[in-house]
Structures are given as C-alpha cells and as structure tokens.
Design a protein around this motif. Structure first.
Motif, PDB file in Angstrom:
ATOM      1  N   ALA A   1       0.816  -1.218   0.000  1.00  0.00           N
ATOM      2  CA  ALA A   1       0.000   0.000   0.000  1.00  0.00           C
ATOM      3  C   ALA A   1       0.845   1.262   0.000  1.00  0.00           C
ATOM      4  O   ALA A   1       0.421   2.295  -0.527  1.00  0.00           O
ATOM      5  CB  ALA A   1      -0.927   0.004   1.209  1.00  0.00           C
ATOM      6  N   GLY A   2       2.028   1.208   0.624  1.00  0.00           N
ATOM      7  CA  GLY A   2       2.810   2.428   0.738  1.00  0.00           C
ATOM      8  C   GLY A   2       4.221   2.142   1.178  1.00  0.00           C
ATOM      9  O   GLY A   2       4.589   1.004   1.505  1.00  0.00           O
ATOM     10  N   VAL A   3       5.038   3.207   1.204  1.00  0.00           N
ATOM     11  CA  VAL A   3       6.442   3.116   1.596  1.00  0.00           C
ATOM     12  C   VAL A   3       6.738   4.190   2.634  1.00  0.00           C
ATOM     13  O   VAL A   3       6.439   5.373   2.416  1.00  0.00           O
ATOM     14  CB  VAL A   3       7.379   3.295   0.378  1.00  0.00           C
ATOM     15  N   LYS A   4       7.309   3.768   3.757  1.00  0.00           N
ATOM     16  CA  LYS A   4       7.840   4.686   4.761  1.00  0.00           C
ATOM     17  C   LYS A   4       9.340   4.755   4.537  1.00  0.00           C
ATOM     18  O   LYS A   4      10.049   3.764   4.712  1.00  0.00           O
ATOM     19  CB  LYS A   4       7.517   4.188   6.169  1.00  0.00           C
ATOM     20  N   TYR A   5       9.826   5.939   4.131  1.00  0.00           N
ATOM     21  CA  TYR A   5      11.232   6.078   3.736  1.00  0.00           C
ATOM     22  C   TYR A   5      11.995   6.770   4.852  1.00  0.00           C
ATOM     23  O   TYR A   5      11.611   7.837   5.307  1.00  0.00           O
ATOM     24  CB  TYR A   5      11.339   6.884   2.447  1.00  0.00           C
ATOM     25  N   GLY A   6      13.117   6.169   5.290  1.00  0.00           N
ATOM     26  CA  GLY A   6      13.829   6.686   6.441  1.00  0.00           C
ATOM     27  C   GLY A   6      15.269   7.072   6.205  1.00  0.00           C
ATOM     28  O   GLY A   6      15.946   6.530   5.326  1.00  0.00           O
ATOM     29  N   PHE A   7      15.763   8.034   6.993  1.00  0.00           N
ATOM     30  CA  PHE A   7      17.163   8.439   7.100  1.00  0.00           C
ATOM     31  C   PHE A   7      17.791   8.847   5.766  1.00  0.00           C
ATOM     32  O   PHE A   7      18.905   8.458   5.442  1.00  0.00           O
ATOM     33  CB  PHE A   7      17.986   7.330   7.759  1.00  0.00           C
ATOM     34  N   MET A   8      17.067   9.655   5.011  1.00  0.00           N
ATOM     35  CA  MET A   8      17.603  10.149   3.751  1.00  0.00           C
ATOM     36  C   MET A   8      18.819  11.044   3.993  1.00  0.00           C
ATOM     37  O   MET A   8      18.803  11.903   4.855  1.00  0.00           O
ATOM     38  CB  MET A   8      16.528  10.912   2.975  1.00  0.00           C
ATOM     39  N   LYS A   9      19.871  10.833   3.210  1.00  0.00           N
ATOM     40  CA  LYS A   9      21.096  11.605   3.335  1.00  0.00           C
ATOM     41  C   LYS A   9      21.138  12.707   2.274  1.00  0.00           C
ATOM     42  O   LYS A   9      20.411  12.678   1.290  1.00  0.00           O
ATOM     43  CB  LYS A   9      22.322  10.698   3.165  1.00  0.00           C
ATOM     44  N   GLY A  10      22.063  13.666   2.500  1.00  0.00           N
ATOM     45  CA  GLY A  10      22.285  14.703   1.504  1.00  0.00           C
ATOM     46  C   GLY A  10      22.000  16.092   2.019  1.00  0.00           C
ATOM     47  O   GLY A  10      21.487  16.287   3.128  1.00  0.00           O
ATOM     48  N   THR A  11      22.341  17.091   1.205  1.00  0.00           N
ATOM     49  CA  THR A  11      22.001  18.468   1.533  1.00  0.00           C
ATOM     50  C   THR A  11      20.496  18.649   1.410  1.00  0.00           C
ATOM     51  O   THR A  11      19.805  17.822   0.792  1.00  0.00           O
ATOM     52  CB  THR A  11      22.703  19.426   0.566  1.00  0.00           C
ATOM     53  N   PRO A  12      19.949  19.726   1.983  1.00  0.00           N
ATOM     54  CA  PRO A  12      18.513  19.945   1.823  1.00  0.00           C
ATOM     55  C   PRO A  12      18.064  19.935   0.363  1.00  0.00           C
ATOM     56  O   PRO A  12      17.010  19.367   0.050  1.00  0.00           O
ATOM     57  CB  PRO A  12      18.299  21.310   2.480  1.00  0.00           C
ATOM     58  N   GLN A  13      18.840  20.531  -0.522  1.00  0.00           N
ATOM     59  CA  GLN A  13      18.463  20.554  -1.938  1.00  0.00           C
ATOM     60  C   GLN A  13      18.510  19.157  -2.531  1.00  0.00           C
ATOM     61  O   GLN A  13      17.629  18.765  -3.307  1.00  0.00           O
ATOM     62  CB  GLN A  13      19.372  21.494  -2.721  1.00  0.00           C
TER      63      GLN A  13
END
Length: 604
Positions: free
Chosen positions: A352-364
């Motif tokens: 049904a969906g994806v919970k995406y965690g701990f994304m890295k990188g600059t805000p942009q």
C-alpha cells in the motif's frame, strides 16, 4: 481525481515609467489583506497590512536591478475538491498581480488567509526578507525536538527553519512558509540579534514565499493556502487508488507480552495486527525497519533479504481482509539497490505504501530525491511517508496526493525519547501549518512495558492519546500499540476507529499556542469527532456544538479520570453518553497533560 472549478478574469496594464518610484498593490478578495510593492531605482520592496494594520514593513524582495515594464492582473474564484484533505471542498479565491521587470518577473497573490509571491527568471543573490513591523513573538520548527520559542524576534540570532509561526497581536497571527518549491533549495531563514527582519540563508528558488494570516492560530491550522499554491496533478494521472486512513504499526509492539504471546516484528505478530485492523475497520499495517535485514547494512536486499518472503505472504493475507501493508525502506538500501526496481517490486507485490527513512544529503539533494521517490511511488500506486529530518512539506499533496504524511515533528514514539504535553500543543500550530504530519500518537498503554526499543512511560493520558490522533492532520494516522491494549478500552478504540477519511470538514474550535487545542472533524460517514488536548496545566473547556447540522445526536464523551495526570501515567478515563443538538455546549475537564474526545452520531 476531483479538480478545480470556477472562473477567472484577466486585466493587462501597460508599461510603467522608469524615472520615478512606482507602487502596485494587490488585496485579498475580502479586502482585509493588502500587499503593496514599490520600485525605486531598481530596488523592489513589499509590505503587508491586515485589517488596516501594518504587519510587515517595507522589505526587499527579488533581485537587484531592473525596472518595471508592465503589470498583469488576474483574479480567480474557483473551488478545489481534493481527493483527500481537511475538507471535501476548498474555496480557491485570490487576486494576482504579475510585475514584469527588465531582468525577471515577480508574481504575487492575495488570498483571504494570506499572501504569497515568487520571483521567476531571476539571477544572482535573492534579496527577499521578512521585515516584521514589531518585535513580535515567534515559534519555529526544530527537527525531532521541542519547537524553538516562544522568542521575541529581536532575541533571535542565527539560522531558523520554517515553519515559522508569529504572534503579532491577540487577533493577528502570521506564518512564514513556502509552496511549490520544485527542484530548488528548501527555504531557510536568517536573523541577527536586535533586529526583527529575517532574510534567506537558502539558495534562490522560484518557490512561492508564503505569509499565512489568521486572526486566531486555529484559523491558520484550517488553511489550505500552501496546497492551493501548487498545481493540480498532471493530466492523465489517476490517483483514485489513494485512500487515507488509520494504520497500526509493528515498531512499538516489539517485546510486548500478553496471554502467553510475545509480540515481535515477525509474521505471527503481523497476522494478529492485520486481524485486529480488519475487526475495527482500520485501513493499514505499517512494517517498520529490519523486515528485509538490518536497515543500515548495505547488503540488506530490500526485495529478497530478511523476512521479505513473509512480507509478500502477509500482503496477500491482508489483501483478502481489506487491509493494506506499508513497507519501510531505509535510504541505505534505497541507494545500494536500484530504487526504481525496488518500488516497482513493492507495487507488484500489492503493497500500500512506503515509509522512507534516514535520507542523506544536503537539503536541496534531499528535496530532489524526495520528489523522485514520490513520483516513482505514484507510478507504482504506493503511498509515501518520509521520516528522519525530511524536507518540509510545501503543498505536494495537491500535485501528488500519494504524499500523505511525513515526520516533520518530534514524533511521539519513533525516536528513543518521548515528548512533553507542551510539545504537542505547540507543534500543531507550527509544524502542521506546512502539511500532514506523522506523529504516531494513540497509545493505549502508557507504561510501554517490555518494549525492546523503548520502555519508558509516556507523559500523557489515555484520553489525550486518543484525542491527538484526531487533532493531527495526516493521510496516515499511525497508532502504536498492541490489539489487546486497545481492546481493554473499547470506547477509546471506537473513537479511533471512527476516524474514517477522507474528512468532509475540519474546524479548529479553539486554541492557544503552547497551551491547548480543540479540533472537530467530520468523517467520511458524516459523523463528527472532537479532540481536545492541553499542555501540563489542567483546564476545563466548553465545546459549542454549533457546527452540527439540524437534528438530535448521540454524544459519546470521553474525559480524563479523576486521578489522571501525565506525570503519574494513571490509565483512567470516564465515558458518558448523552443526546445533544447544535444548540448545546459540552463542557470537558482535562487533567494535566490530558485530553478529551467526543464522538457525535445521528441519534436513532
């Protein structure tokens, strides 16, 4: 997808003289807000008045250089009918002016609940500031911590992140936000101690800079300004499959023991959770980290590792019972394995969906990746929820209705710490102005005994926990406890199970930042639900029922028990039923850190 209906008209004015200062104004449809622009020698400024009172004094806007070459005016009076949201029908009324300068264009809109402007085609440093006309009081987003503030503007020194909520007077509130960012750098603000002006510490972008306005803080909670500044879905995209709703969650069940059974993040526990959801018309189950292997191990394959086989089997089992399964995906696996293939697989499995965690990188960089993942999820008919320091919402739920929530807050139980009652009644007036939040309230056991990841008691009350699930606007209301604890409190479970979306209507009935809030929402079946929450102070509140239609209603009223207190974690509440009409007022008593719930259904 329901869309936009209405009318607009266009008026074009000719060129302006370049030799003297020129002023162009645009007012809200009700005439209460006035946004004025002035250009003198290539320097453009703006100011804002509300109800005749200046709230933002002359502030730089746009880029250096250029003179006005022409003005275009436009007005719109339409209705947006979102697939899901705070209400089924949203007025989309504004007056717009576009200033054509020799080097760029400056577009501005005035709505009854705020103004917005954007610079198109500019180059160099963006000079935009928000120079407030007084030393007002402000609160700010603060990651997964209690909000910054209340602070006097002149006491603030350094970088601050929106949402920024400002109290200018008892009947004048503002919020600084942004809308329709695109691929740019998310808005960040900068101030110097002793000043009341905020500049930009983020890179220039063509996003709308938004100044939301309300005569009460609750009026801003009810606003749709940020979403309305975003475009509708692209032609041909079908989002009819998007279904908002309540979800149970496996993260906090881990380690709970009941009737000889120990809950774990495993197939037998998942089946128990699905069966409970099906029994109570709860729409989803969220599987959190480690279901495909250790989430921070780059070798953990998100489509074949760990319990992936069990997850696929569970999706089929749940589908037969009308329950959808969300799958967690850490940024480590999201980058170590082709993200497009991973999300395609989840779609093919029927998730049904994806919970995406701990994304890295600059805000942009995070913004670009968030947009990419949201679009891939839509392609594969997956809802999405971004956690762990996500990019703030800027109205994506209008363009991408599958973007149902994100953790732009200190969530109640996702981190390794709990928050105090004052955090809740501040966050809903600050963070939630940007868009839907995943705060995972709704515990039915305040002690959290035997939990593997976090066993400390939660400083709340049972009535407050249930009320918070309604107050927080989200397309995925994630509740954290085990079935047996909810079954011990059937009235509270009935209230939560009645939170059937999409909402027909929402109204913030009263509220003070950092002190309390009372929210009413009408569910998809037409029933009304009311939630009230307080800070550490006890209080009694009157809830007028004028929002009800004609007729008689059965009111199930849930209040804190006489011994309830967020400091002692006493798990008591009182339930009473009475017949009411729209002429009545219900008085509720809230314990320290407590709350109250009211479920109103047509009397038989």
């Amino acid at each position: 997808m329901r869309g936009l209906t209405g009318w607009l008209f266009l008026v074009v004015a000719g060129g302006l003289s370049a030799g003297a200062a020129e002023t162009v104004s645009v007012s809200s449809p009700d005439g209460k807000l006035a946004l004025a622009f002035a250009c003198d020698g290539g320097r453009v400024t703006y100011s804002l008045k509300a109800d005749g009172r200046e709230l933002v004094k002359a502030s730089p806007v746009g880029y250096a250089g250029g003179v006005w070459a022409g003005v275009t005016r436009r007005s719109a009076d339409a209705v947006w009918k979102p697939l899901w949201g705070k209400r089924a029908s949203v007025p989309d009324r504004y007056n717009e002016v576009t200033l054509d300068l020799t080097d760029y264009r400056l577009a501005a809109r005035a709505y009854d609940d705020g103004v917005a402007f954007r610079c198109l085609g500019g180059k160099g440093e963006e000079l935009t500031q928000f120079a407030f006309a007084g030393d007002y009081t402000a609160w700010f987003y603060n990651g997964e911590h209690h909000n910054l503030g209340p602070d006097k503007l002149s006491d603030i020194d350094g970088k601050r992140m929106p949402p920024m909520t400002v109290k200018a007077a008892d009947d004048a509130y503002l919020a600084v936000l942004e809308a329709d960012l695109g691929e740019g750098d998310p808005l960040a603000l900068q101030s110097k101690k002793g000043e009341t002006a905020f500049g930009l510490s983020s890179k220039p972008s063509e996003a709308w800079r938004v100044l939301m306005f309300g005569r009460t803080p609750g009026a801003m909670v009810d606003s749709h300004l940020v979403e309305l500044l975003n475009p509708p879905p692209a032609a041909g995209l079908d989002f009819s499959w998007v279904k908002p709703g309540v979800a149970v969650w496996d993260w906090r069940i881990n380690g709970a023991k009941v009737d000889g059974f120990t809950y774990a993040m495993s197939y037998p526990s998942w089946v128990r959770m699905v069966d409970f959801a099906a029994e109570n018309n709860i729409r989803y189950l969220v599987l959190d980290a480690d279901w495909y292997g250790k989430e921070f191990n780059p070798q953990s394959n998100p489509t074949s590792g760990g319990y992936a086989g069990d997850a696929k089997k569970l999706i089929e089992y749940a589908k037969a019972k009308g329950i959808g399964i969300w799958l967690y995906l850490n940024d480590v696996a999201g980058r170590a394995f082709p993200i497009d293939q991973t999300l395609k697989a989840y779609g093919e499995w029927g998730a049904a969906g994806v919970k995406y965690g701990f994304m890295k990188g600059t805000p942009q960089e995070k913004n670009a990746r968030t947009r990419m993942i949201t679009e891939l999820c839509a392609k594969n008919k997956l809802l999405c929820d971004f956690h762990d320091g996500p990019v703030h919402p800027y109205g994506q739920m209008r363009t991408w209705p599958n973007a149902v929530t994100r953790e732009l807050c200190h969530a109640q139980l996702d981190a390794h710490r709990v928050f105090q009652p004052k955090t809740f009644v501040t966050t809903v007036f600050v963070n939630m102005l940007a868009g839907p939040l995943d705060m995972n309230n709704g515990l039915a056991d305040l002690m959290q005994a035997n939990r593997v990841d976090q066993a400390q008691p939660v400083p709340s009350t049972l009535a407050a926990e249930a009320a918070r699930t309604l107050i927080v606007f989200s397309g995925a209301t994630v509740i954290p406890d085990i079935p047996e604890n909810y079954r011990k409190h059937p009235e509270l479970l009935r209230f939560i199970a009645a939170e059937k979306q999409p909402w027909r209507e929402s109204k913030t009935l009263s509220g003070t930042i950092g002190e309390h809030i009372v929210m009413a929402r009408q569910n998809a079946d037409g029933a009304w639900l009311v939630g009230a929450a307080t800070n550490e102070d006890p209080r009694e509140l009157d809830i007028p029922l004028a929002f009800l239609g004609k007729g008689r209603f059965e009111a199930l009223v849930l209040e804190d028990g006489d011994d309830s207190d967020y400091r002692t974690h006493k798990e008591s509440y009182k339930a009473a039923t009475r017949t009411v009409t729209q002429e009545d007022t219900i008085r509720v008593k809230l314990a320290p850190g407590g709350g109250a719930c009211v479920l109103l259904t047509a009397a038989k």
